[in-house]
Design a protein around this motif. Structure first.
Motif, PDB file in Angstrom:
ATOM      1  N   ALA A 102      12.331  -1.366   9.146  1.00  0.00           N
ATOM      2  CA  ALA A 102      11.860  -2.442   9.086  1.00  0.00           C
ATOM      3  C   ALA A 102      10.738  -2.266   8.528  1.00  0.00           C
ATOM      4  O   ALA A 102       9.347  -3.696   8.317  1.00  0.00           O
ATOM      5  CB  ALA A 102      11.975  -2.712  11.009  1.00  0.00           C
ATOM      6  N   ALA A 103      10.088  -0.836   9.065  1.00  0.00           N
ATOM      7  CA  ALA A 103       8.298  -1.018   8.308  1.00  0.00           C
ATOM      8  C   ALA A 103       8.182  -0.467   6.648  1.00  0.00           C
ATOM      9  O   ALA A 103       8.699  -0.005   5.974  1.00  0.00           O
ATOM     10  CB  ALA A 103       8.370   0.645   9.147  1.00  0.00           C
ATOM     11  N   ASP A 104       7.379  -0.941   6.625  1.00  0.00           N
ATOM     12  CA  ASP A 104       6.642  -1.252   5.338  1.00  0.00           C
ATOM     13  C   ASP A 104       5.370  -0.107   5.142  1.00  0.00           C
ATOM     14  O   ASP A 104       5.133   0.291   6.438  1.00  0.00           O
ATOM     15  CB  ASP A 104       5.290  -2.820   5.568  1.00  0.00           C
ATOM     16  CG  ASP A 104       6.578  -3.634   5.449  1.00  0.00           C
ATOM     17  OD1 ASP A 104       7.959  -3.546   4.408  1.00  0.00           O
ATOM     18  OD2 ASP A 104       6.154  -4.742   5.301  1.00  0.00           O
ATOM     19  N   PRO A 105       5.640   0.496   3.780  1.00  0.00           N
ATOM     20  CA  PRO A 105       4.210   1.009   3.563  1.00  0.00           C
ATOM     21  C   PRO A 105       3.076   1.082   3.753  1.00  0.00           C
ATOM     22  O   PRO A 105       2.764  -0.380   4.056  1.00  0.00           O
ATOM     23  CB  PRO A 105       4.579   1.275   2.263  1.00  0.00           C
ATOM     24  CG  PRO A 105       4.841  -0.256   1.371  1.00  0.00           C
ATOM     25  CD  PRO A 105       5.716  -0.224   2.592  1.00  0.00           C
ATOM     26  N   VAL A 106       2.312   1.979   4.295  1.00  0.00           N
ATOM     27  CA  VAL A 106       0.766   1.556   4.792  1.00  0.00           C
ATOM     28  C   VAL A 106       0.456   2.853   4.323  1.00  0.00           C
ATOM     29  O   VAL A 106      -0.214   4.458   3.799  1.00  0.00           O
ATOM     30  CB  VAL A 106       0.744   1.721   6.531  1.00  0.00           C
ATOM     31  CG1 VAL A 106      -0.651   1.670   6.961  1.00  0.00           C
ATOM     32  CG2 VAL A 106       1.519   0.897   7.015  1.00  0.00           C
ATOM     33  N   THR A 107      -1.462   2.106   4.339  1.00  0.00           N
ATOM     34  CA  THR A 107      -2.213   2.929   3.773  1.00  0.00           C
ATOM     35  C   THR A 107      -3.758   2.909   4.845  1.00  0.00           C
ATOM     36  O   THR A 107      -3.664   1.910   5.203  1.00  0.00           O
ATOM     37  CB  THR A 107      -2.884   2.844   2.236  1.00  0.00           C
ATOM     38  OG1 THR A 107      -2.457   2.212   1.489  1.00  0.00           O
ATOM     39  CG2 THR A 107      -4.291   3.510   1.879  1.00  0.00           C
ATOM     40  N   GLY A 108      -3.222   4.779   4.816  1.00  0.00           N
ATOM     41  CA  GLY A 108      -4.104   4.739   6.309  1.00  0.00           C
ATOM     42  C   GLY A 108      -5.896   4.991   5.773  1.00  0.00           C
ATOM     43  O   GLY A 108      -6.307   5.306   5.359  1.00  0.00           O
ATOM     44  N   PRO A 109      -6.377   5.772   7.378  1.00  0.00           N
ATOM     45  CA  PRO A 109      -7.769   6.291   6.955  1.00  0.00           C
ATOM     46  C   PRO A 109      -8.198   7.050   6.223  1.00  0.00           C
ATOM     47  O   PRO A 109      -6.598   8.106   6.148  1.00  0.00           O
ATOM     48  CB  PRO A 109      -8.918   6.186   8.604  1.00  0.00           C
ATOM     49  CG  PRO A 109      -7.349   5.754   9.328  1.00  0.00           C
ATOM     50  CD  PRO A 109      -6.303   5.676   8.581  1.00  0.00           C
ATOM     51  N   GLY A 110      -8.832   7.461   5.352  1.00  0.00           N
ATOM     52  CA  GLY A 110      -8.408   8.356   4.220  1.00  0.00           C
ATOM     53  C   GLY A 110      -8.171   7.879   3.353  1.00  0.00           C
ATOM     54  O   GLY A 110      -8.028   8.672   1.653  1.00  0.00           O
ATOM     55  N   GLY A 111      -7.153   6.434   2.208  1.00  0.00           N
ATOM     56  CA  GLY A 111      -6.779   6.532   1.702  1.00  0.00           C
ATOM     57  C   GLY A 111      -4.711   6.664   1.983  1.00  0.00           C
ATOM     58  O   GLY A 111      -4.297   7.149   0.864  1.00  0.00           O
ATOM     59  N   ARG A 112      -4.486   7.608   2.644  1.00  0.00           N
ATOM     60  CA  ARG A 112      -3.215   8.403   3.214  1.00  0.00           C
ATOM     61  C   ARG A 112      -2.130   6.736   3.077  1.00  0.00           C
ATOM     62  O   ARG A 112      -2.218   6.646   3.581  1.00  0.00           O
ATOM     63  CB  ARG A 112      -3.172   9.376   4.165  1.00  0.00           C
ATOM     64  CG  ARG A 112      -2.114   9.985   3.887  1.00  0.00           C
ATOM     65  CD  ARG A 112      -1.117  10.473   5.318  1.00  0.00           C
ATOM     66  NE  ARG A 112      -0.329  11.062   5.770  1.00  0.00           N
ATOM     67  CZ  ARG A 112      -0.074  12.258   5.883  1.00  0.00           C
ATOM     68  NH1 ARG A 112      -0.648  12.222   7.099  1.00  0.00           N
ATOM     69  NH2 ARG A 112       1.729  12.302   6.770  1.00  0.00           N
ATOM     70  N   VAL A 113      -1.567   7.450   2.043  1.00  0.00           N
ATOM     71  CA  VAL A 113      -0.229   6.252   1.831  1.00  0.00           C
ATOM     72  C   VAL A 113       1.198   7.287   2.061  1.00  0.00           C
ATOM     73  O   VAL A 113       1.604   7.576   2.528  1.00  0.00           O
ATOM     74  CB  VAL A 113       0.143   5.899   0.596  1.00  0.00           C
ATOM     75  CG1 VAL A 113       1.354   5.538   0.372  1.00  0.00           C
ATOM     76  CG2 VAL A 113      -1.081   5.247  -0.713  1.00  0.00           C
ATOM     77  N   VAL A 114       1.550   5.689   3.574  1.00  0.00           N
ATOM     78  CA  VAL A 114       2.852   6.371   4.123  1.00  0.00           C
ATOM     79  C   VAL A 114       4.002   5.608   3.650  1.00  0.00           C
ATOM     80  O   VAL A 114       3.712   4.467   3.737  1.00  0.00           O
ATOM     81  CB  VAL A 114       2.276   6.453   5.359  1.00  0.00           C
ATOM     82  CG1 VAL A 114       4.342   6.645   6.174  1.00  0.00           C
ATOM     83  CG2 VAL A 114       1.526   7.518   6.207  1.00  0.00           C
ATOM     84  N   PRO A 115       4.977   6.219   2.927  1.00  0.00           N
ATOM     85  CA  PRO A 115       5.724   4.978   2.294  1.00  0.00           C
ATOM     86  C   PRO A 115       6.843   5.029   3.332  1.00  0.00           C
ATOM     87  O   PRO A 115       7.006   4.833   4.720  1.00  0.00           O
ATOM     88  CB  PRO A 115       7.040   6.056   1.011  1.00  0.00           C
ATOM     89  CG  PRO A 115       6.583   7.539   1.562  1.00  0.00           C
ATOM     90  CD  PRO A 115       5.428   7.728   2.615  1.00  0.00           C
ATOM     91  N   ALA A 116       7.407   3.186   2.211  1.00  0.00           N
ATOM     92  CA  ALA A 116       8.504   3.050   3.517  1.00  0.00           C
ATOM     93  C   ALA A 116       9.536   3.596   3.213  1.00  0.00           C
ATOM     94  O   ALA A 116      10.266   4.304   1.547  1.00  0.00           O
ATOM     95  CB  ALA A 116       8.371   1.813   3.454  1.00  0.00           C
ATOM     96  N   LEU A 117      11.538   3.460   3.979  1.00  0.00           N
ATOM     97  CA  LEU A 117      12.688   4.377   3.807  1.00  0.00           C
ATOM     98  C   LEU A 117      12.720   3.442   2.766  1.00  0.00           C
ATOM     99  O   LEU A 117      13.531   3.639   1.800  1.00  0.00           O
ATOM    100  CB  LEU A 117      12.909   4.333   4.538  1.00  0.00           C
ATOM    101  CG  LEU A 117      14.574   4.766   4.610  1.00  0.00           C
ATOM    102  CD1 LEU A 117      14.464   6.166   3.838  1.00  0.00           C
ATOM    103  CD2 LEU A 117      14.974   4.494   6.364  1.00  0.00           C
ATOM    104  N   ARG A 118      12.832   2.648   3.291  1.00  0.00           N
ATOM    105  CA  ARG A 118      13.077   0.984   1.762  1.00  0.00           C
ATOM    106  C   ARG A 118      12.675   1.284  -0.057  1.00  0.00           C
ATOM    107  O   ARG A 118      13.877   1.614  -0.295  1.00  0.00           O
ATOM    108  CB  ARG A 118      13.172  -0.478   1.944  1.00  0.00           C
ATOM    109  CG  ARG A 118      13.413  -0.836   3.567  1.00  0.00           C
ATOM    110  CD  ARG A 118      13.381  -2.508   3.198  1.00  0.00           C
ATOM    111  NE  ARG A 118      12.169  -2.812   2.959  1.00  0.00           N
ATOM    112  CZ  ARG A 118      11.128  -2.979   3.755  1.00  0.00           C
ATOM    113  NH1 ARG A 118      11.223  -2.557   4.777  1.00  0.00           N
ATOM    114  NH2 ARG A 118      10.058  -3.627   3.581  1.00  0.00           N
ATOM    115  N   ASP A 119      11.348   1.826  -0.168  1.00  0.00           N
ATOM    116  CA  ASP A 119      11.083   2.410  -1.394  1.00  0.00           C
ATOM    117  C   ASP A 119      11.765   3.865  -1.485  1.00  0.00           C
ATOM    118  O   ASP A 119      12.152   3.954  -3.031  1.00  0.00           O
ATOM    119  CB  ASP A 119       9.720   2.324  -1.354  1.00  0.00           C
ATOM    120  CG  ASP A 119       8.817   1.143  -0.747  1.00  0.00           C
ATOM    121  OD1 ASP A 119       9.422   0.072  -1.138  1.00  0.00           O
ATOM    122  OD2 ASP A 119       7.460   1.436  -0.718  1.00  0.00           O
TER     123      ASP A 119
END
Length: 333
Positions: free
Chosen positions: A313-330
């Motif tokens: 269900a989770a979408d990718p997110v860009t957090g503080p400092g520009g870190r991108v956490v990917p989504a499993l669907r991708d």
């Protein structure tokens, strides 16, 4: 505050979880009669991604109407408020609230106020609020402690039956599990206990480390990411209409912690891995222990599926400092 809607795709839709075991109508913890879930999501990009999730049980659980409950600790590096009395007495006397680690203490005070204000609790002099947490500092400014009493009260007051929003919602807004964006997930099973049919439901707050395993194969993020701090955790809440007692519910809770290992959970030093199991059938005779095997199996399976639902269900997110956490669907293409 915002409350995203449930993502249409779930683990079964993508073939990540075999369609074994009959689920309730929503394949959610809310399939258990009387159980309701509410979320408050707090997003102030780019620094704040956090929230609150609340689980309410039956004819409102209270100090005068406690429910049988059990606890299992897989790894105790956590701040599970109310744990000792839950383990000692084997009963639950408040809703369960989930939130961010450093906001758990404010959430407990808000839950305390909410319960004391409920009709019938005017003479209450002692109370054990139960609040679980996960560390969302990878994607949120955890030191800001943005959760306020109104956020907790809103999650409690808005708790409802039916489909449960999953992924980056409520207490799952800032969480990462197994290298992917994660959060809240849920699932349910219909079970037979001593010739009676009952419902078992699970809700997870997934934030633990490891390498995801699906159908026996490892699934890694599509691009290498920076090592995640040793801050992972997982809160698992199980509810069932089966009349299990506190000891039996602790055994069921242990199976839920075991289920994280099926998915590749690492149970690292800094991980707080807890499961709470609650029966909504207070006052009934518990079944014999020999009848519990189907319950244990259902708890394992539903927990595993709930974590996968959180990841899907989770979408990718860009957090503080520009870190991108990917989504499993991708990663699955």
């Amino acid at each position: 505050m915002a409350t995203p809607q449930a993502h249409p795709a779930r683990a079964r839709d993508l073939g990540l979880y075999p369609a074994t075991g009959r689920t309730g109508d929503h394949n959610a913890i809310t399939d258990v009669p009387g159980v309701r879930v509410g979320h408050t999501t707090i997003i102030r990009a780019p620094r704040i991604r956090t929230g609150v999730s609340a689980i309410r049980f039956g004819d409102e659980v209270s100090p005068g109407r406690a429910l049988p409950a059990g606890l299992s600790v897989g790894n105790g590096f956590g701040k599970l408020i109310g744990a000792t009395q839950l383990a000692e007495l084997g009963h639950l006397e408040t809703p369960i609230v989930l939130t961010s680690t450093l906001s758990a203490f404010r959430a407990a005070d808000a839950l305390l106020s909410w319960v004391l204000d409920q009709p019938g609790n005017e003479r209450v002099r002692t109370l054990n609020p139960v609040v679980g947490e996960c560390n969302d500092s990878v994607l949120s400014d955890i030191r800001a402690r943005p959760v306020r009493p109104e956020h907790v009260l809103a999650a409690l007051d808005e708790a409802d039956r039916g489909a449960v929003p999953e992924g980056s919602v409520g207490a799952g807004t800032g969480l990462v599990a197994l290298g992917f964006k994660a959060g809240i997930g849920t699932a349910s099973r219909m079970i037979e206990v001593d010739d009676d049919e009952h419902t078992l439901g699970v809700l997870v707050q997934a934030n633990f480390a490891g390498v995801l395993r699906v159908h026996g194969r490892q699934v890694r993020p599509p691009t290498p990411s920076a090592p995640q701090p040793d801050l992972g955790s997982c809160m698992v809440v199980l509810a069932t209409s089966a009349p299990l007692d506190g000891r039996q519910l602790s055994r069921l809770a242990a199976r839920a912690v075991f289920a994280l290992g099926r998915l590749g959970g690492a149970y690292t030093h800094g991980s707080g891995d807890y499961a709470i199991a609650v029966s909504t059938s207070a006052g009934r005779l518990p079944p014999p222990d020999r009848a519990l095997s189907p319950v244990f199996e259902a708890g394992l399976d539903a927990t595993e599926e709930a974590v996968l639902n959180a990841l899907v269900a989770a979408d990718p997110v860009t957090g503080p400092g520009g870190r991108v956490v990917p989504a499993l669907r991708d990663a699955l293409g």
